[in-house]
Scaffold this motif. Structure first.
Motif, PDB file in Angstrom:
ATOM      1  N   ALA A 155       0.878  -1.240  -0.135  1.00 24.62           N
ATOM      2  CA  ALA A 155      -0.032   0.039  -0.010  1.00 24.62           C
ATOM      3  C   ALA A 155       0.668   1.256   0.027  1.00 24.62           C
ATOM      4  CB  ALA A 155      -1.019  -0.002   1.203  1.00 24.62           C
ATOM      5  N   ARG A 156       1.776   1.189   0.796  1.00 26.56           N
ATOM      6  CA  ARG A 156       2.597   2.401   0.900  1.00 26.56           C
ATOM      7  C   ARG A 156       3.473   2.632  -0.238  1.00 26.56           C
ATOM      8  NH1 ARG A 156       8.092   2.636   1.886  1.00 26.56           N
ATOM      9  NH2 ARG A 156       8.045   0.340   2.554  1.00 26.56           N
ATOM     10  N   ARG A 157       4.023   1.488  -0.924  1.00 25.82           N
ATOM     11  CA  ARG A 157       4.808   1.639  -2.154  1.00 25.82           C
ATOM     12  C   ARG A 157       3.994   1.953  -3.506  1.00 25.82           C
ATOM     13  NH1 ARG A 157       7.709  -3.418  -0.152  1.00 25.82           N
ATOM     14  NH2 ARG A 157       9.291  -2.357   0.945  1.00 25.82           N
ATOM     15  N   LEU A 158       2.830   1.702  -3.458  1.00 22.28           N
ATOM     16  CA  LEU A 158       1.782   2.065  -4.541  1.00 22.28           C
ATOM     17  C   LEU A 158       1.254   3.368  -4.358  1.00 22.28           C
ATOM     18  CD1 LEU A 158       0.179   1.003  -6.777  1.00 22.28           C
ATOM     19  CD2 LEU A 158      -1.709   0.326  -5.293  1.00 22.28           C
ATOM     20  N   ARG A 159       1.045   3.904  -3.100  1.00 21.67           N
ATOM     21  CA  ARG A 159       0.771   5.152  -3.073  1.00 21.67           C
ATOM     22  C   ARG A 159       1.926   6.072  -3.216  1.00 21.67           C
ATOM     23  NH1 ARG A 159      -1.913   3.504   1.630  1.00 21.67           N
ATOM     24  NH2 ARG A 159       0.238   3.879   2.775  1.00 21.67           N
ATOM     25  N   TYR A 160       3.096   5.669  -3.071  1.00 17.73           N
ATOM     26  CA  TYR A 160       4.372   6.552  -3.406  1.00 17.73           C
ATOM     27  C   TYR A 160       4.509   6.556  -4.971  1.00 17.73           C
ATOM     28  CZ  TYR A 160       9.047   8.093  -3.714  1.00 17.73           C
ATOM     29  OH  TYR A 160      10.235   8.724  -4.143  1.00 17.73           O
ATOM     30  N   ASP A 169       9.885  -5.874  -2.122  1.00 15.31           N
ATOM     31  CA  ASP A 169      11.160  -5.671  -1.524  1.00 15.31           C
ATOM     32  C   ASP A 169      11.719  -4.302  -1.535  1.00 15.31           C
ATOM     33  OD1 ASP A 169      14.258  -5.515  -2.135  1.00 15.31           O
ATOM     34  OD2 ASP A 169      13.958  -7.805  -1.628  1.00 15.31           O
ATOM     35  N   GLU A 170      12.121  -3.844  -0.157  1.00 16.71           N
ATOM     36  CA  GLU A 170      12.282  -2.419  -0.203  1.00 16.71           C
ATOM     37  C   GLU A 170      13.770  -2.028  -0.761  1.00 16.71           C
ATOM     38  OE1 GLU A 170      11.942   1.269   1.430  1.00 16.71           O
ATOM     39  OE2 GLU A 170      10.702  -0.412   1.589  1.00 16.71           O
ATOM     40  N   GLN A 171      14.588  -2.830  -0.847  1.00 18.31           N
ATOM     41  CA  GLN A 171      15.799  -2.569  -1.792  1.00 18.31           C
ATOM     42  C   GLN A 171      15.522  -2.396  -3.387  1.00 18.31           C
ATOM     43  OE1 GLN A 171      19.119  -5.306  -1.329  1.00 18.31           O
ATOM     44  NE2 GLN A 171      20.376  -4.311  -2.618  1.00 18.31           N
ATOM     45  N   VAL A 172      14.582  -3.195  -3.853  1.00 21.07           N
ATOM     46  CA  VAL A 172      14.354  -3.105  -5.091  1.00 21.07           C
ATOM     47  C   VAL A 172      13.483  -1.772  -5.246  1.00 21.07           C
ATOM     48  CG1 VAL A 172      12.946  -4.014  -6.906  1.00 21.07           C
ATOM     49  CG2 VAL A 172      14.325  -5.379  -5.651  1.00 21.07           C
ATOM     50  N   ARG A 222      13.804   1.020  -3.546  1.00 23.57           N
ATOM     51  CA  ARG A 222      14.539   2.243  -3.682  1.00 23.57           C
ATOM     52  C   ARG A 222      15.539   2.306  -4.612  1.00 23.57           C
ATOM     53  NH1 ARG A 222      16.716   1.297   2.661  1.00 23.57           N
ATOM     54  NH2 ARG A 222      14.932   2.008   3.549  1.00 23.57           N
ATOM     55  N   GLN A 223      15.964   1.105  -5.191  1.00 25.38           N
ATOM     56  CA  GLN A 223      16.531   1.251  -6.364  1.00 25.38           C
ATOM     57  C   GLN A 223      15.985   1.819  -7.508  1.00 25.38           C
ATOM     58  OE1 GLN A 223      18.164  -2.666  -7.728  1.00 25.38           O
ATOM     59  NE2 GLN A 223      20.021  -1.939  -8.605  1.00 25.38           N
ATOM     60  N   VAL A 224      14.676   1.302  -7.848  1.00 27.96           N
ATOM     61  CA  VAL A 224      13.980   1.662  -8.817  1.00 27.96           C
ATOM     62  C   VAL A 224      13.443   3.018  -8.714  1.00 27.96           C
ATOM     63  CG1 VAL A 224      11.677   1.190  -9.994  1.00 27.96           C
ATOM     64  CG2 VAL A 224      13.019  -0.695  -9.572  1.00 27.96           C
ATOM     65  N   ASN A 225      13.339   3.476  -7.597  1.00 28.24           N
ATOM     66  CA  ASN A 225      12.808   4.928  -7.604  1.00 28.24           C
ATOM     67  C   ASN A 225      13.828   5.778  -7.864  1.00 28.24           C
ATOM     68  OD1 ASN A 225      10.263   4.475  -6.645  1.00 28.24           O
ATOM     69  ND2 ASN A 225      10.838   4.337  -4.516  1.00 28.24           N
ATOM     70  N   LYS A 226      15.315   5.198  -7.548  1.00 30.61           N
ATOM     71  CA  LYS A 226      16.405   6.292  -7.839  1.00 30.61           C
ATOM     72  C   LYS A 226      16.640   6.346  -9.622  1.00 30.61           C
ATOM     73  CE  LYS A 226      20.419   5.970  -5.757  1.00 30.61           C
ATOM     74  NZ  LYS A 226      21.650   5.409  -5.014  1.00 30.61           N
ATOM     75  N   GLU A 227      16.109   5.059 -10.220  1.00 32.42           N
ATOM     76  CA  GLU A 227      16.307   5.007 -11.489  1.00 32.42           C
ATOM     77  C   GLU A 227      15.176   5.723 -12.219  1.00 32.42           C
ATOM     78  OE1 GLU A 227      16.442   0.829 -12.643  1.00 32.42           O
ATOM     79  OE2 GLU A 227      17.970   0.326 -11.471  1.00 32.42           O
TER      80      GLU A 227
END
Length: 151
Positions: free
Chosen positions: A28-33, A92-95, A97-102
């Motif tokens: 839910a948090r990642r989808l909203r983000y 996955d939190e690491q993925v 963060r990585q995708v958001n940076k990309e």
């Protein structure tokens, strides 16, 4: 092992129900983000639902505090519609963060663009050099003899 699959010795592992609840909250948090911070966004629920080919109600439930039992199909449709190639983005939190940076242009995607640009310049230099060499060589006699009849 103790009752419920918890390891002996006090290292209590969260129950499956607790892990499911936590995973739903993370999704839910990642989808909203991503809905609010995607480079092509922000998207309304209705806008993202239409783009992904899922119902607005499904996305609304996924973003709610309780979450919902989203299918992999729904998660993949949403990630694909946003250009996110890794389904683990939502899990996955690491993925995440990585995708958001990309997506922000701070990651490997930007580095790839630089490498492609460098490669393109190198290829253009090679083509220019080949064209100059072809031009210089066209003035040489075809039989390999010097133009003055030899030495």
């Amino acid at each position: 092992m103790q009752q419920g699959g918890a390891p002996a010795g006090g290292g209590e592992r969260p129950s499956v129900e607790a892990r499911i609840t936590a995973a739903k909250a993370d999704v839910a948090r990642r989808l909203r983000y991503v809905r609010h911070h995607h480079p092509e966004g922000p998207f309304t629920l209705a806008g993202l639902a239409e783009r992904a080919g899922v119902s607005k109600r499904t996305l609304s439930q996924a973003e709610s505090a309780d979450g919902s039992n989203l299918t992999l199909e729904t998660l993949l449709k949403v990630s694909d519609s946003l250009g996110i190639p890794r389904a683990a983005y939502f899990l996955d939190e690491q993925v995440f963060r990585q995708v958001n940076k990309e997506l922000a242009g701070d990651g490997p995607a930007e580095e790839s663009a630089v490498r492609v640009d460098q490669l393109s310049r190198m290829l253009n230099d090679i083509l220019d050099t080949a064209a100059r060499a072809r031009y210089a060589l066209r003035d040489l006699p075809a039989d390999g003899n010097a133009p003055d009849g030899g030495a």
